[in-house]
Motif scaffolding. Structure first.
Motif, mmCIF file in Angstrom:
data_model
loop_
_atom_site.group_PDB
_atom_site.id
_atom_site.type_symbol
_atom_site.label_atom_id
_atom_site.label_comp_id
_atom_site.label_asym_id
_atom_site.label_seq_id
_atom_site.Cartn_x
_atom_site.Cartn_y
_atom_site.Cartn_z
ATOM 1 N N SER A 1 4.843 8.381 -9.065
ATOM 2 C CA SER A 1 3.621 7.728 -9.514
ATOM 3 C C SER A 1 2.499 8.047 -8.541
ATOM 4 O O SER A 1 2.668 7.963 -7.323
ATOM 5 C CB SER A 1 3.836 6.226 -9.614
ATOM 6 O OG SER A 1 4.430 5.722 -8.439
ATOM 7 N N VAL A 2 1.365 8.436 -9.102
ATOM 8 C CA VAL A 2 0.235 8.886 -8.287
ATOM 9 C C VAL A 2 -0.993 8.030 -8.603
ATOM 10 O O VAL A 2 -1.459 8.004 -9.750
ATOM 11 C CB VAL A 2 -0.092 10.373 -8.576
ATOM 12 C CG1 VAL A 2 -1.235 10.848 -7.689
ATOM 13 C CG2 VAL A 2 1.148 11.242 -8.377
ATOM 14 N N LEU A 3 -1.491 7.348 -7.592
ATOM 15 C CA LEU A 3 -2.722 6.572 -7.750
ATOM 16 C C LEU A 3 -3.900 7.513 -7.526
ATOM 17 O O LEU A 3 -4.001 8.151 -6.475
ATOM 18 C CB LEU A 3 -2.753 5.424 -6.729
ATOM 19 C CG LEU A 3 -4.040 4.601 -6.669
ATOM 20 C CD1 LEU A 3 -4.263 3.819 -7.960
ATOM 21 C CD2 LEU A 3 -4.005 3.636 -5.476
ATOM 22 N N ALA B 1 2.296 2.578 -6.560
ATOM 23 C CA ALA B 1 2.390 4.041 -6.643
ATOM 24 C C ALA B 1 3.014 4.627 -5.375
ATOM 25 O O ALA B 1 2.949 4.042 -4.306
ATOM 26 C CB ALA B 1 1.011 4.639 -6.870
ATOM 27 N N ASN B 2 3.590 5.839 -5.522
ATOM 28 C CA ASN B 2 4.197 6.531 -4.382
ATOM 29 C C ASN B 2 3.158 7.140 -3.459
ATOM 30 O O ASN B 2 3.365 7.253 -2.257
ATOM 31 C CB ASN B 2 5.095 7.683 -4.853
ATOM 32 C CG ASN B 2 6.287 7.210 -5.637
ATOM 33 O OD1 ASN B 2 6.427 7.519 -6.810
ATOM 34 N ND2 ASN B 2 7.148 6.441 -5.012
ATOM 35 N N VAL B 3 2.067 7.598 -4.067
ATOM 36 C CA VAL B 3 1.124 8.389 -3.286
ATOM 37 C C VAL B 3 -0.265 8.238 -3.904
ATOM 38 O O VAL B 3 -0.393 7.911 -5.087
ATOM 39 C CB VAL B 3 1.594 9.875 -3.264
ATOM 40 C CG1 VAL B 3 1.608 10.488 -4.650
ATOM 41 C CG2 VAL B 3 0.777 10.723 -2.316
ATOM 42 N N ARG B 4 -1.293 8.465 -3.087
ATOM 43 C CA ARG B 4 -2.668 8.374 -3.608
ATOM 44 C C ARG B 4 -3.369 9.716 -3.436
ATOM 45 O O ARG B 4 -3.210 10.368 -2.393
ATOM 46 C CB ARG B 4 -3.438 7.292 -2.841
ATOM 47 C CG ARG B 4 -4.904 7.177 -3.272
ATOM 48 C CD ARG B 4 -5.580 6.002 -2.583
ATOM 49 N NE ARG B 4 -5.817 6.219 -1.166
ATOM 50 C CZ ARG B 4 -6.863 6.859 -0.656
ATOM 51 N NH1 ARG B 4 -7.789 7.355 -1.464
ATOM 52 N NH2 ARG B 4 -7.003 7.020 0.634
ATOM 53 N N ILE B 5 -4.121 10.122 -4.452
ATOM 54 C CA ILE B 5 -4.972 11.305 -4.325
ATOM 55 C C ILE B 5 -6.404 10.907 -4.702
ATOM 56 O O ILE B 5 -6.617 9.942 -5.432
ATOM 57 C CB ILE B 5 -4.499 12.494 -5.204
ATOM 58 C CG1 ILE B 5 -4.489 12.121 -6.693
ATOM 59 C CG2 ILE B 5 -3.136 12.993 -4.759
ATOM 60 C CD1 ILE B 5 -4.164 13.308 -7.610
ATOM 61 N N THR B 6 -7.382 11.671 -4.189
ATOM 62 C CA THR B 6 -8.787 11.366 -4.432
ATOM 63 C C THR B 6 -9.336 12.305 -5.507
ATOM 64 O O THR B 6 -9.168 13.517 -5.412
ATOM 65 C CB THR B 6 -9.584 11.566 -3.123
ATOM 66 O OG1 THR B 6 -8.954 10.788 -2.115
ATOM 67 C CG2 THR B 6 -11.018 11.102 -3.275
ATOM 68 N N THR C 1 0.863 -1.185 0.000
ATOM 69 C CA THR C 1 0.000 0.000 0.000
ATOM 70 C C THR C 1 0.900 1.235 0.000
ATOM 71 O O THR C 1 2.116 1.140 0.043
ATOM 72 C CB THR C 1 -0.940 0.008 1.224
ATOM 73 O OG1 THR C 1 -0.169 -0.304 2.354
ATOM 74 C CG2 THR C 1 -2.059 -0.994 1.066
ATOM 75 N N ILE C 2 0.259 2.404 -0.054
ATOM 76 C CA ILE C 2 0.978 3.674 -0.218
ATOM 77 C C ILE C 2 2.032 3.916 0.877
ATOM 78 O O ILE C 2 1.824 3.597 2.030
ATOM 79 C CB ILE C 2 -0.069 4.811 -0.174
ATOM 80 C CG1 ILE C 2 -1.007 4.697 -1.356
ATOM 81 C CG2 ILE C 2 0.553 6.167 -0.097
ATOM 82 C CD1 ILE C 2 -0.384 4.851 -2.686
ATOM 83 N N ASP C 3 3.153 4.525 0.450
ATOM 84 C CA ASP C 3 4.198 4.956 1.377
ATOM 85 C C ASP C 3 3.721 6.271 2.009
ATOM 86 O O ASP C 3 3.700 7.307 1.351
ATOM 87 C CB ASP C 3 5.491 5.157 0.567
ATOM 88 C CG ASP C 3 6.546 5.916 1.336
ATOM 89 O OD1 ASP C 3 6.398 6.055 2.564
ATOM 90 O OD2 ASP C 3 7.513 6.351 0.697
ATOM 91 N N THR C 4 3.336 6.216 3.279
ATOM 92 C CA THR C 4 2.723 7.397 3.902
ATOM 93 C C THR C 4 3.740 8.525 4.135
ATOM 94 O O THR C 4 3.362 9.651 4.414
ATOM 95 C CB THR C 4 2.066 7.036 5.254
ATOM 96 O OG1 THR C 4 2.984 6.234 5.978
ATOM 97 C CG2 THR C 4 0.760 6.306 5.050
ATOM 98 N N ASP C 5 5.043 8.219 4.002
ATOM 99 C CA ASP C 5 6.062 9.256 4.214
ATOM 100 C C ASP C 5 6.274 10.105 2.963
ATOM 101 O O ASP C 5 6.950 11.127 3.017
ATOM 102 C CB ASP C 5 7.412 8.623 4.577
ATOM 103 C CG ASP C 5 7.356 8.028 5.978
ATOM 104 O OD1 ASP C 5 6.487 8.467 6.760
ATOM 105 O OD2 ASP C 5 8.151 7.115 6.265
#
Ligand code: MG
Length: 257
Positions: A227-229, A239-244, A3-7
């Motif tokens: 990379s952005v999910l 991916a490195n990070v997730r956006i909504t 899952t996403i790397d929260t850092d």
């Protein structure tokens, strides 16, 4: 996958964009720039996305690349942009450069025969209503159908084609809302490699996508960009990070401009 790397600090990344010597922004279409619709031909971008993409193009400081499983013809009409960015359609089998030069991959006789058999099989199995013929394959769409019907279609397609696909140089790919058969060696990771092959030194690079087919791109960009999910919920991803979407997507594009 994890899952996403929260850092990961997206804000810090976006602060590097204005001063970068070059900028490359790669964007998936369905589920990323446009919400899903059962009527696929009506899936237009979220309100505000077109204006921001037009802004990015008119400022001319970014190499903007759309990477989609849709055909290029579909993409042009759905995007509805004032100027066209670079377009990779059919998962990279089709390419339209900004100078409007069009390239497409040739299908081998074996692949063409396989695709013919998929069409015949779908007809015989009463799946003609949910199959989409693409320039490079077939997608079985089940968005909006009942859970039982989806499960039956999935079993039917996968049981039949999992073993036969490779004989024709085809591969089965799951995506959000269906399953697709397309020639081997065509995926969004390959597109990322092609785009980055002539990327300028020090270029700031990002890829935004929502689907399982974007995971190839997320893996390919690792070490060379972000990379952005684009997804409402967390899931396993490279991916490195997730956006909504759409609010955080619009914010991302606004800051990129
Ligand atoms: Mg998508």
């Amino acid at each position: 996958m994890q899952t996403i790397d929260t850092d990961f600090n997206l804000d810090a990344f976006l602060q590097t964009v204005p001063e970068a010597p070059a900028r490359i922004l790669m964007l998936d279409y369905d589920g990323t720039l446009a919400p899903f619709r059962a009527e696929r031909h009506l899936a237009v971008p979220y309100p505000g996305v077109r204006d921001l993409l037009n802004d990015i193009l008119s400022v001319k400081r970014t190499r903007l690349v759309i990477v989609s499983g849709r055909s290029i013809r579909d993409l042009i009409s759905l995007l509805g942009l004032a100027k066209l960015p670079e377009l990779y359609g059919s998962h990279g089998a089709e390419y339209l450069a900004v100078d409007r030069k069009y390239h497409r991959r040739e299908l081998s006789a074996v692949v063409a025969e396989g695709l013919l058999q998929v069409a015949e099989w779908a007809q015989k199995n009463d799946l003609a209503g949910i199959i989409e013929k693409k320039p490079y394959g077939f997608a079985f769409h089940w968005r909006g159908l009942s859970r039982t019907r989806i499960s039956n279609i999935e079993k039917n397609v996968c049981n039949h084609w999992e073993s036969k696909a490779s004989k024709f140089g085809l591969e089965l790919h799951q995506f959000d809302g269906g399953v697709e058969l397309r020639p081997e060696g065509i995926d969004k990771g390959e597109v990322v490699n092609r785009v980055l092959a002539d990327a300028a030194e020090g270029a700031v690079v990002a890829y935004l996508g929502d689907d399982l087919t974007d995971e190839d791109a997320f893996r390919a960009i690792r070490g060379r960009g972000v990379s952005v999910l684009v997804c409402e919920t967390d899931r396993e991803t490279s991916a490195n990070v997730r956006i909504t979407p759409p609010v955080q997507l619009l914010n991302f594009l606004r800051r990129w401009v």
